[in-house]
Design a protein around this motif. Structure first.
Motif, mmCIF file in Angstrom:
data_model
loop_
_atom_site.group_PDB
_atom_site.id
_atom_site.type_symbol
_atom_site.label_atom_id
_atom_site.label_comp_id
_atom_site.label_asym_id
_atom_site.label_seq_id
_atom_site.Cartn_x
_atom_site.Cartn_y
_atom_site.Cartn_z
ATOM 1 N N THR A 1 0.849 -1.188 0.000
ATOM 2 C CA THR A 1 0.000 0.000 0.000
ATOM 3 C C THR A 1 0.885 1.239 0.000
ATOM 4 O O THR A 1 1.891 1.281 0.718
ATOM 5 C CB THR A 1 -0.912 0.015 1.244
ATOM 6 N N VAL B 1 0.715 5.508 0.413
ATOM 7 C CA VAL B 1 -0.070 6.680 0.812
ATOM 8 C C VAL B 1 0.724 7.928 0.436
ATOM 9 O O VAL B 1 1.807 8.167 0.976
ATOM 10 C CB VAL B 1 -0.363 6.658 2.321
ATOM 11 N N TYR B 2 0.175 8.697 -0.467
ATOM 12 C CA TYR B 2 0.871 9.866 -1.015
ATOM 13 C C TYR B 2 0.297 11.152 -0.430
ATOM 14 O O TYR B 2 -0.917 11.323 -0.341
ATOM 15 C CB TYR B 2 0.711 9.868 -2.530
ATOM 16 N N TYR C 1 4.818 7.917 -6.764
ATOM 17 C CA TYR C 1 3.354 7.870 -6.779
ATOM 18 C C TYR C 1 2.826 7.604 -8.188
ATOM 19 O O TYR C 1 1.946 6.746 -8.390
ATOM 20 C CB TYR C 1 2.808 9.181 -6.235
ATOM 21 N N ARG D 1 0.718 4.081 -8.949
ATOM 22 C CA ARG D 1 -0.731 4.124 -9.159
ATOM 23 C C ARG D 1 -1.124 3.485 -10.490
ATOM 24 O O ARG D 1 -2.299 3.172 -10.709
ATOM 25 C CB ARG D 1 -1.260 5.546 -9.060
ATOM 26 N N THR E 1 -2.000 -0.964 -3.900
ATOM 27 C CA THR E 1 -3.138 -0.141 -3.489
ATOM 28 C C THR E 1 -2.592 1.239 -3.162
ATOM 29 O O THR E 1 -1.713 1.375 -2.300
ATOM 30 C CB THR E 1 -3.830 -0.730 -2.256
ATOM 31 N N HIS F 1 -3.201 5.428 -2.347
ATOM 32 C CA HIS F 1 -4.085 6.488 -1.864
ATOM 33 C C HIS F 1 -3.355 7.826 -1.964
ATOM 34 O O HIS F 1 -2.151 7.899 -1.703
ATOM 35 C CB HIS F 1 -4.471 6.256 -0.408
ATOM 36 N N LEU G 1 -3.691 11.654 -0.348
ATOM 37 C CA LEU G 1 -4.387 12.414 0.686
ATOM 38 C C LEU G 1 -4.060 13.902 0.582
ATOM 39 O O LEU G 1 -2.921 14.272 0.238
ATOM 40 C CB LEU G 1 -3.980 11.908 2.073
ATOM 41 N N ASP H 1 -7.347 9.257 8.410
ATOM 42 C CA ASP H 1 -7.256 8.618 7.089
ATOM 43 C C ASP H 1 -6.146 7.582 7.065
ATOM 44 O O ASP H 1 -6.300 6.493 6.502
ATOM 45 C CB ASP H 1 -6.995 9.672 6.014
ATOM 46 N N THR I 1 -6.386 3.427 6.474
ATOM 47 C CA THR I 1 -5.599 2.817 5.409
ATOM 48 C C THR I 1 -4.743 1.685 5.953
ATOM 49 O O THR I 1 -4.629 0.615 5.351
ATOM 50 C CB THR I 1 -4.715 3.881 4.739
#
Length: 219
Positions: free
Chosen positions: A166, A168-169, A183, A187, A193, A195, A197, A210, A214
């Protein structure tokens, strides 16, 4: 129940994940917040010999000592290098990887190679020791110098493990994010996966709810 191992970014200690780790425990999970060698309350161990392998060993040794066999490794920023190396070292002890606005290396990569010129200029602004990268002015007052060798040493990875991954950006950077190329690459990869934010780089502080959801989904 899941077991989360939380790895901070450059210049930070395990404290940067509070109160996120408390919330994980309140939900019935185990959470370990690790301060890497030479940083924060372990800053007295900072020498020129502390490198990326040292920090990977910090995590690997903890997984063995605590008998963790299903870890969700969470790495913020520089911590992405560390969780990549630890998972490669002990894939049988890792369930999934969560990269929080972090570097995602392939074999032979280093932070120096993956980042942008603005960040390289920061790396080069070593303190009077010649091997400590000073915390940036806007960092938490608890931040300490970061070992330069950890940012320069290439990582050695043997192969892809069967982990859930996963990313998370954080979209709110004052300048160009050094993680933007990562990123964009991830993606488009269906095995990840991803995301994005509306948060500054310190997602633990600025978008904790958030991030918590996640992380729970990744577990």
């Amino acid at each position: 129940m899941a077991t989360f191992v939380l790895i901070p970014g450059a210049c930070h200690g395990g404290w940067c994940f509070r109160p996120l780790d408390d919330q994980l425990r309140e939900r019935g999970h185990r959470a370990y917040t690790l301060t890497l060698t030479g940083l924060s309350e372990r800053r007295h161990l900072l020498t020129s010999a502390v490198n990326l392998q040292t920090h990977i060993e910090d995590v690997a040794a903890m997984l063995v000592a605590e008998r963790i066999e299903d870890a969700v490794l969470v790495g913020h920023s520089y911590g992405g290098m560390v969780i990549s190396g630890a998972a490669d070292r002990l894939p049988e002890r890792v369930r999934s990887l969560v990269y929080v606005d972090a570097f995602v290396p392939t074999d032979g990569d280093s932070c120096w190679r993956l980042t942008n010129d603005e960040q390289r200029a920061w790396y080069a602004s070593v303190d009077e020791t010649g091997f400590g990268v000073p915390p940036l002015p806007f960092y938490d007052s608890r931040a300490t110098a970061h070992p330069l060798a950890t940012l320069m040493q290439p990582i050695r990875l043997r192969g892809e493990g069967p982990f859930r991954r996963t990313y998370v950006y954080a979209k709110d950077w004052p300048t160009t994010s050094p993680f933007a190329p990562t990123y964009e690459r991830l993606r488009a990869d269906p095995s990840w996966t991803v995301h994005a934010l509306d948060s500054k780089h310190n997602i633990m502080r600025d978008a904790p709810a958030d991030l918590l959801e996640t992380m729970l989904a990744a577990a």
